[in-house]
Scaffold this motif. Structure first.
Motif, PDB file in Angstrom:
ATOM      1  N   TYR A 149       0.784  -1.272   0.010  1.00  0.00           N
ATOM      2  CA  TYR A 149       0.065   0.122   0.227  1.00  0.00           C
ATOM      3  C   TYR A 149       0.970   1.289  -0.031  1.00  0.00           C
ATOM      4  O   TYR A 149       1.790   1.201   0.816  1.00  0.00           O
ATOM      5  N   CYS A 150       0.408   2.196  -0.719  1.00  0.00           N
ATOM      6  CA  CYS A 150       1.034   3.559  -0.736  1.00  0.00           C
ATOM      7  C   CYS A 150       0.562   4.555   0.498  1.00  0.00           C
ATOM      8  O   CYS A 150      -0.773   4.407   0.516  1.00  0.00           O
ATOM      9  N   ASP A 151       1.379   4.978   1.310  1.00  0.00           N
ATOM     10  CA  ASP A 151       0.693   5.772   2.139  1.00  0.00           C
ATOM     11  C   ASP A 151       0.470   7.325   1.523  1.00  0.00           C
ATOM     12  O   ASP A 151       1.391   8.129   1.269  1.00  0.00           O
ATOM     13  N   VAL A 152      -0.772   7.374   1.171  1.00  0.00           N
ATOM     14  CA  VAL A 152      -1.129   8.804   0.403  1.00  0.00           C
ATOM     15  C   VAL A 152      -0.901  10.065   1.174  1.00  0.00           C
ATOM     16  O   VAL A 152      -0.940  11.115   0.494  1.00  0.00           O
ATOM     17  N   ALA A 153      -0.665   9.716   2.485  1.00  0.00           N
ATOM     18  CA  ALA A 153      -0.352  11.119   3.310  1.00  0.00           C
ATOM     19  C   ALA A 153       1.146  11.562   2.917  1.00  0.00           C
ATOM     20  O   ALA A 153       1.495  12.432   3.676  1.00  0.00           O
ATOM     21  N   ALA A 154       1.975  10.745   2.305  1.00  0.00           N
ATOM     22  CA  ALA A 154       3.156  11.149   1.983  1.00  0.00           C
ATOM     23  C   ALA A 154       3.344  11.581   0.685  1.00  0.00           C
ATOM     24  O   ALA A 154       4.531  11.862   0.646  1.00  0.00           O
ATOM     25  N   LEU A 155       2.536  11.751  -0.090  1.00  0.00           N
ATOM     26  CA  LEU A 155       2.461  12.110  -1.625  1.00  0.00           C
ATOM     27  C   LEU A 155       2.720  13.486  -1.748  1.00  0.00           C
ATOM     28  O   LEU A 155       2.004  14.160  -0.943  1.00  0.00           O
ATOM     29  N   PRO A 156       3.458  13.958  -2.523  1.00  0.00           N
ATOM     30  CA  PRO A 156       3.428  15.290  -2.961  1.00  0.00           C
ATOM     31  C   PRO A 156       2.262  15.807  -4.113  1.00  0.00           C
ATOM     32  O   PRO A 156       1.983  16.817  -3.994  1.00  0.00           O
ATOM     33  N   ALA A 157       1.941  14.589  -4.644  1.00  0.00           N
ATOM     34  CA  ALA A 157       0.632  14.882  -5.474  1.00  0.00           C
ATOM     35  C   ALA A 157      -0.209  13.587  -5.448  1.00  0.00           C
ATOM     36  O   ALA A 157      -0.001  12.497  -4.520  1.00  0.00           O
ATOM     37  N   GLN A 158      -1.316  13.666  -6.330  1.00  0.00           N
ATOM     38  CA  GLN A 158      -2.221  12.415  -6.270  1.00  0.00           C
ATOM     39  C   GLN A 158      -1.381  11.227  -6.753  1.00  0.00           C
ATOM     40  O   GLN A 158      -0.696  11.268  -7.520  1.00  0.00           O
ATOM     41  N   LEU A 159      -1.930  10.067  -6.226  1.00  0.00           N
ATOM     42  CA  LEU A 159      -1.200   8.684  -6.617  1.00  0.00           C
ATOM     43  C   LEU A 159      -1.629   8.621  -8.087  1.00  0.00           C
ATOM     44  O   LEU A 159      -2.843   8.387  -8.435  1.00  0.00           O
ATOM     45  N   SER A 160      -0.650   8.238  -9.022  1.00  0.00           N
ATOM     46  CA  SER A 160      -0.961   8.015 -10.337  1.00  0.00           C
ATOM     47  C   SER A 160      -1.416   6.609 -10.414  1.00  0.00           C
ATOM     48  O   SER A 160      -1.022   5.501  -9.374  1.00  0.00           O
ATOM     49  N   LYS A 161      -2.373   6.131 -11.402  1.00  0.00           N
ATOM     50  CA  LYS A 161      -2.553   4.568 -11.584  1.00  0.00           C
ATOM     51  C   LYS A 161      -1.694   3.527 -11.719  1.00  0.00           C
ATOM     52  O   LYS A 161      -1.727   2.411 -11.401  1.00  0.00           O
ATOM     53  N   ASP A 162      -0.622   4.132 -12.552  1.00  0.00           N
ATOM     54  CA  ASP A 162       0.318   3.115 -12.794  1.00  0.00           C
ATOM     55  C   ASP A 162       1.685   3.488 -11.902  1.00  0.00           C
ATOM     56  O   ASP A 162       2.805   2.841 -12.317  1.00  0.00           O
ATOM     57  N   ALA A 163       1.582   3.879 -10.696  1.00  0.00           N
ATOM     58  CA  ALA A 163       2.660   4.008  -9.869  1.00  0.00           C
ATOM     59  C   ALA A 163       3.246   2.814  -9.465  1.00  0.00           C
ATOM     60  O   ALA A 163       2.408   1.783  -8.977  1.00  0.00           O
ATOM     61  N   GLY A 164       4.296   2.521  -9.218  1.00  0.00           N
ATOM     62  CA  GLY A 164       5.173   1.098  -8.776  1.00  0.00           C
ATOM     63  C   GLY A 164       5.653   1.200  -7.574  1.00  0.00           C
ATOM     64  O   GLY A 164       6.224   0.256  -7.032  1.00  0.00           O
ATOM     65  N   SER A 165       5.946   2.829  -7.126  1.00  0.00           N
ATOM     66  CA  SER A 165       6.630   2.873  -5.858  1.00  0.00           C
ATOM     67  C   SER A 165       6.069   4.035  -5.201  1.00  0.00           C
ATOM     68  O   SER A 165       5.000   4.743  -5.746  1.00  0.00           O
ATOM     69  N   CYS A 166       6.245   4.341  -4.114  1.00  0.00           N
ATOM     70  CA  CYS A 166       5.705   5.504  -3.324  1.00  0.00           C
ATOM     71  C   CYS A 166       6.678   5.899  -2.146  1.00  0.00           C
ATOM     72  O   CYS A 166       7.612   5.024  -1.595  1.00  0.00           O
ATOM     73  N   PRO A 167       6.681   7.265  -1.870  1.00  0.00           N
ATOM     74  CA  PRO A 167       7.757   7.759  -0.508  1.00  0.00           C
ATOM     75  C   PRO A 167       7.629   6.843   0.490  1.00  0.00           C
ATOM     76  O   PRO A 167       8.737   6.526   1.115  1.00  0.00           O
ATOM     77  N   ARG A 168       6.403   6.138   0.863  1.00  0.00           N
ATOM     78  CA  ARG A 168       6.350   5.517   2.193  1.00  0.00           C
ATOM     79  C   ARG A 168       5.157   4.401   1.874  1.00  0.00           C
ATOM     80  O   ARG A 168       4.307   4.735   1.412  1.00  0.00           O
ATOM     81  N   GLU A 169       5.607   3.249   2.164  1.00  0.00           N
ATOM     82  CA  GLU A 169       4.661   2.200   1.792  1.00  0.00           C
ATOM     83  C   GLU A 169       4.548   1.362   3.085  1.00  0.00           C
ATOM     84  O   GLU A 169       5.218   1.291   3.963  1.00  0.00           O
ATOM     85  N   VAL A 170       3.436   0.487   3.064  1.00  0.00           N
ATOM     86  CA  VAL A 170       3.014  -0.456   4.144  1.00  0.00           C
ATOM     87  C   VAL A 170       2.761  -1.665   3.347  1.00  0.00           C
ATOM     88  O   VAL A 170       2.022  -1.818   2.220  1.00  0.00           O
ATOM     89  N   VAL A 171       3.192  -2.920   3.894  1.00  0.00           N
ATOM     90  CA  VAL A 171       3.039  -4.148   3.426  1.00  0.00           C
ATOM     91  C   VAL A 171       1.955  -4.927   4.455  1.00  0.00           C
ATOM     92  O   VAL A 171       2.605  -5.098   5.706  1.00  0.00           O
ATOM     93  N   ILE A 172       0.848  -5.404   3.943  1.00  0.00           N
ATOM     94  CA  ILE A 172      -0.132  -6.305   4.688  1.00  0.00           C
ATOM     95  C   ILE A 172       0.095  -7.372   4.140  1.00  0.00           C
ATOM     96  O   ILE A 172      -0.116  -7.876   2.887  1.00  0.00           O
ATOM     97  N   GLY A 173       0.025  -8.772   5.214  1.00  0.00           N
ATOM     98  CA  GLY A 173      -0.039  -9.919   4.902  1.00  0.00           C
ATOM     99  C   GLY A 173      -1.277 -10.669   4.553  1.00  0.00           C
ATOM    100  O   GLY A 173      -2.239  -9.952   4.815  1.00  0.00           O
ATOM    101  N   ALA A 174      -1.465 -11.757   4.297  1.00  0.00           N
ATOM    102  CA  ALA A 174      -2.515 -12.474   3.896  1.00  0.00           C
ATOM    103  C   ALA A 174      -3.619 -12.593   5.061  1.00  0.00           C
ATOM    104  O   ALA A 174      -4.734 -12.779   5.105  1.00  0.00           O
ATOM    105  N   ASP A 175      -2.856 -12.495   6.295  1.00  0.00           N
ATOM    106  CA  ASP A 175      -3.591 -12.553   7.670  1.00  0.00           C
ATOM    107  C   ASP A 175      -4.124 -11.051   7.991  1.00  0.00           C
ATOM    108  O   ASP A 175      -4.808 -10.993   9.023  1.00  0.00           O
ATOM    109  N   GLY A 176      -3.896 -10.065   7.299  1.00  0.00           N
ATOM    110  CA  GLY A 176      -4.229  -8.901   7.594  1.00  0.00           C
ATOM    111  C   GLY A 176      -3.436  -8.056   8.484  1.00  0.00           C
ATOM    112  O   GLY A 176      -3.925  -6.921   9.002  1.00  0.00           O
ATOM    113  N   VAL A 177      -2.422  -8.451   8.685  1.00  0.00           N
ATOM    114  CA  VAL A 177      -1.424  -8.001   9.857  1.00  0.00           C
ATOM    115  C   VAL A 177      -0.236  -7.286   8.972  1.00  0.00           C
ATOM    116  O   VAL A 177       0.190  -7.814   8.100  1.00  0.00           O
ATOM    117  N   VAL A 178       0.246  -6.077   9.569  1.00  0.00           N
ATOM    118  CA  VAL A 178       1.302  -5.272   8.823  1.00  0.00           C
ATOM    119  C   VAL A 178       2.622  -6.050   8.947  1.00  0.00           C
ATOM    120  O   VAL A 178       3.100  -6.396  10.102  1.00  0.00           O
TER     121      VAL A 178
END
Length: 204
Positions: free
Chosen positions: A156-185
Protein backbone atom coordinates in the motif's frame (compact mmCIF):
# COMPACT_ATOMS: atom_id res chain seq x y z
CA UNK A 1 -0.88 17.82 17.01
CA UNK A 2 1.50 19.81 14.87
CA UNK A 3 -0.03 22.34 12.48
CA UNK A 4 0.15 20.40 9.22
CA UNK A 5 -0.52 17.14 11.08
CA UNK A 6 -3.82 18.64 12.25
CA UNK A 7 -4.76 19.34 8.65
CA UNK A 8 -3.90 15.77 7.68
CA UNK A 9 -5.98 14.40 10.56
CA UNK A 10 -9.08 16.36 9.63
CA UNK A 11 -8.69 15.28 6.01
CA UNK A 12 -8.47 11.64 7.11
CA UNK A 13 -11.18 11.76 9.79
CA UNK A 14 -14.48 10.79 8.08
CA UNK A 15 -16.70 12.89 10.33
CA UNK A 16 -15.09 16.19 9.24
CA UNK A 17 -17.48 18.04 6.95
CA UNK A 18 -15.39 21.06 5.94
CA UNK A 19 -11.64 21.49 5.65
CA UNK A 20 -10.09 24.94 5.16
CA UNK A 21 -7.00 25.01 2.95
CA UNK A 22 -5.46 28.43 2.63
CA UNK A 23 -4.41 29.68 -0.78
CA UNK A 24 -3.01 33.21 -0.68
CA UNK A 25 0.02 34.88 0.85
CA UNK A 26 1.56 35.48 4.25
CA UNK A 27 1.33 38.90 5.86
CA UNK A 28 2.02 40.58 9.19
CA UNK A 29 -0.03 43.74 8.56
CA UNK A 30 -3.40 44.29 6.88
CA UNK A 31 -1.72 47.03 4.86
CA UNK A 32 0.42 44.50 3.05
CA UNK A 33 -0.51 43.19 -0.34
CA UNK A 34 0.84 40.04 -2.02
CA UNK A 35 4.59 39.47 -2.39
CA UNK A 36 5.96 42.36 -4.43
CA UNK A 37 3.35 44.75 -3.02
CA UNK A 38 4.69 45.00 0.50
CA UNK A 39 3.00 48.21 1.62
CA UNK A 40 -0.31 48.09 -0.18
CA UNK A 41 0.76 50.45 -2.95
CA UNK A 42 -1.90 51.47 -5.44
CA UNK A 43 0.45 50.60 -8.31
CA UNK A 44 2.69 47.57 -7.89
CA UNK A 45 3.57 44.33 -9.62
CA UNK A 46 2.99 41.18 -7.55
CA UNK A 47 5.65 38.51 -7.76
CA UNK A 48 4.51 35.49 -9.81
CA UNK A 49 3.61 32.24 -8.05
CA UNK A 50 5.81 30.39 -10.56
CA UNK A 51 9.32 31.53 -11.47
CA UNK A 52 10.82 31.55 -14.96
CA UNK A 53 11.83 27.90 -14.60
CA UNK A 54 8.25 26.91 -13.78
CA UNK A 55 9.05 26.24 -10.13
CA UNK A 56 6.60 27.23 -7.43
CA UNK A 57 7.52 30.13 -5.15
CA UNK A 58 5.25 28.89 -2.35
CA UNK A 59 5.92 28.28 1.32
CA UNK A 60 7.38 24.83 1.88
CA UNK A 61 5.35 22.23 3.78
CA UNK A 62 5.82 22.85 7.53
CA UNK A 63 7.66 20.00 9.22
CA UNK A 64 8.01 21.23 12.82
CA UNK A 65 5.80 22.98 15.35
CA UNK A 66 5.91 25.80 16.14
CA UNK A 67 6.96 26.96 12.70
CA UNK A 68 10.49 28.44 12.64
CA UNK A 69 10.50 32.22 12.97
CA UNK A 70 12.20 32.75 9.62
CA UNK A 71 9.52 30.71 7.85
CA UNK A 72 6.60 32.23 9.75
CA UNK A 73 7.73 35.82 9.06
CA UNK A 74 8.80 35.37 5.45
CA UNK A 75 6.70 37.19 2.88
CA UNK A 76 5.65 34.53 0.39
CA UNK A 77 2.80 32.80 -1.36
CA UNK A 78 1.03 30.15 0.71
CA UNK A 79 -0.31 27.20 -1.30
CA UNK A 80 -1.59 24.72 1.28
CA UNK A 81 -3.29 22.63 -1.41
CA UNK A 82 0.22 21.79 -2.66
CA UNK A 83 1.61 20.74 0.71
CA UNK A 84 2.78 17.15 1.10
CA UNK A 85 -0.09 14.75 1.67
CA UNK A 86 -2.99 17.07 0.88
CA UNK A 87 -3.72 15.79 -2.64
CA UNK A 88 -3.34 12.17 -1.55
CA UNK A 89 -5.65 12.66 1.43
CA UNK A 90 -8.31 14.27 -0.74
CA UNK A 91 -8.32 11.01 -2.68
CA UNK A 92 -8.45 9.14 0.62
CA UNK A 93 -11.57 11.11 1.62
CA UNK A 94 -13.29 10.19 -1.62
CA UNK A 95 -12.38 6.52 -1.23
CA UNK A 96 -13.34 6.26 2.45
CA UNK A 97 -16.30 8.63 2.65
CA UNK A 98 -19.20 7.27 4.73
CA UNK A 99 -17.31 4.27 6.12
CA UNK A 100 -17.71 3.60 9.86
CA UNK A 101 -14.84 4.19 12.28
CA UNK A 102 -13.76 0.80 13.64
CA UNK A 103 -11.06 -0.73 15.79
CA UNK A 104 -9.58 2.41 17.31
CA UNK A 105 -6.24 1.50 18.87
CA UNK A 106 -3.39 3.38 20.49
CA UNK A 107 -0.68 3.25 23.08
CA UNK A 108 -2.02 6.07 25.24
CA UNK A 109 1.26 7.88 24.68
CA UNK A 110 0.53 10.04 21.69
CA UNK A 111 -0.05 7.21 19.21
CA UNK A 112 -3.44 6.56 17.61
CA UNK A 113 -4.75 4.30 14.84
CA UNK A 114 -8.20 3.54 13.45
CA UNK A 115 -9.79 1.63 10.59
CA UNK A 116 -12.61 2.81 8.34
CA UNK A 117 -14.72 -0.13 7.26
CA UNK A 118 -12.60 -2.87 5.74
CA UNK A 119 -10.92 -0.60 3.22
CA UNK A 120 -9.09 2.25 4.93
CA UNK A 121 -6.59 2.66 7.79
CA UNK A 122 -5.01 5.68 9.53
CA UNK A 123 -2.26 5.94 12.14
CA UNK A 124 -0.46 8.92 13.67
CA UNK A 125 2.22 9.87 16.19
CA UNK A 126 2.03 13.22 17.94
CA UNK A 127 4.88 15.60 17.33
CA UNK A 128 7.03 17.45 19.84
CA UNK A 129 6.52 21.15 20.56
CA UNK A 130 9.77 22.35 22.05
CA UNK A 131 8.06 25.37 23.62
CA UNK A 132 5.43 23.38 25.52
CA UNK A 133 6.92 21.77 28.60
CA UNK A 134 3.83 19.59 29.22
CA UNK A 135 4.02 17.86 25.88
CA UNK A 136 4.79 14.19 25.27
CA UNK A 137 8.38 14.92 24.36
CA UNK A 138 10.02 13.05 21.52
CA UNK A 139 8.10 9.82 20.94
CA UNK A 140 10.06 8.57 17.97
CA UNK A 141 8.62 6.76 14.97
CA UNK A 142 5.99 4.02 15.40
CA UNK A 143 6.62 0.65 13.76
CA UNK A 144 3.30 -0.88 12.74
CA UNK A 145 4.82 -4.32 12.22
CA UNK A 146 2.58 -6.95 13.84
CA UNK A 147 -0.48 -4.69 14.06
CA UNK A 148 -3.67 -6.36 12.81
CA UNK A 149 -5.47 -3.90 10.53
CA UNK A 150 -7.73 -6.32 8.64
CA UNK A 151 -7.14 -4.90 5.16
CA UNK A 152 -6.58 -7.15 2.12
CA UNK A 153 -2.95 -8.23 1.56
CA UNK A 154 -0.61 -6.21 -0.61
CA UNK A 155 1.74 -3.25 -0.85
CA UNK A 156 0.00 0.00 0.00
CA UNK A 157 1.07 3.56 -0.68
CA UNK A 158 0.87 5.94 2.27
CA UNK A 159 -1.11 8.64 0.47
CA UNK A 160 -0.40 11.13 3.28
CA UNK A 161 3.25 11.14 2.15
CA UNK A 162 2.55 11.98 -1.50
CA UNK A 163 3.49 15.35 -3.04
CA UNK A 164 0.62 14.89 -5.55
CA UNK A 165 -2.17 12.41 -6.23
CA UNK A 166 -1.22 8.77 -6.70
CA UNK A 167 -0.97 7.87 -10.37
CA UNK A 168 -2.70 4.70 -11.55
CA UNK A 169 0.51 3.15 -12.84
CA UNK A 170 2.64 4.02 -9.80
CA UNK A 171 5.09 1.28 -8.94
CA UNK A 172 6.54 2.87 -5.83
CA UNK A 173 5.69 5.45 -3.17
CA UNK A 174 7.69 7.64 -0.72
CA UNK A 175 6.36 5.52 2.16
CA UNK A 176 4.80 2.07 1.86
CA UNK A 177 2.97 -0.41 4.08
CA UNK A 178 2.99 -4.16 3.42
CA UNK A 179 0.07 -6.22 4.74
CA UNK A 180 0.12 -10.01 4.81
CA UNK A 181 -2.60 -12.52 3.97
CA UNK A 182 -3.71 -12.53 7.61
CA UNK A 183 -4.39 -8.77 7.58
CA UNK A 184 -1.37 -8.04 9.78
CA UNK A 185 1.20 -5.36 8.91
CA UNK A 186 4.52 -6.88 7.83
CA UNK A 187 6.32 -3.56 7.41
CA UNK A 188 5.44 0.11 7.74
CA UNK A 189 6.28 3.07 9.97
CA UNK A 190 4.56 6.25 11.11
CA UNK A 191 7.01 9.11 11.50
CA UNK A 192 6.93 11.22 14.64
CA UNK A 193 4.72 14.24 14.14
CA UNK A 194 3.12 12.76 11.05
CA UNK A 195 0.14 10.73 9.88
CA UNK A 196 -0.10 7.63 7.69
CA UNK A 197 -3.15 6.80 5.56
CA UNK A 198 -3.74 3.80 3.31
CA UNK A 199 -6.77 2.44 1.46
CA UNK A 200 -7.51 -0.43 -0.89
CA UNK A 201 -7.49 1.87 -3.90
CA UNK A 202 -3.87 2.80 -3.21
CA UNK A 203 -2.30 -0.65 -3.55
CA UNK A 204 0.85 -0.80 -5.66
Amino acid sequence: LEYHQQQKFFLAWPKSTRILLWGGYSWSSTEQGPPGCELGQEMCKPEPVFNDAGEMACMQTPTVSPMPEWQAQKRQWVCEHRWTGVAGLLGFRRACRGLPVEEVTGTGQGRLAFKLGGECFVALVKGSNERWSKGYGRLGDWSLQGLAVGLPPGRYCDVAALPAQLSKDAGSCPREVVIGADGVVQSGNVLQGDLLAIHTGARL
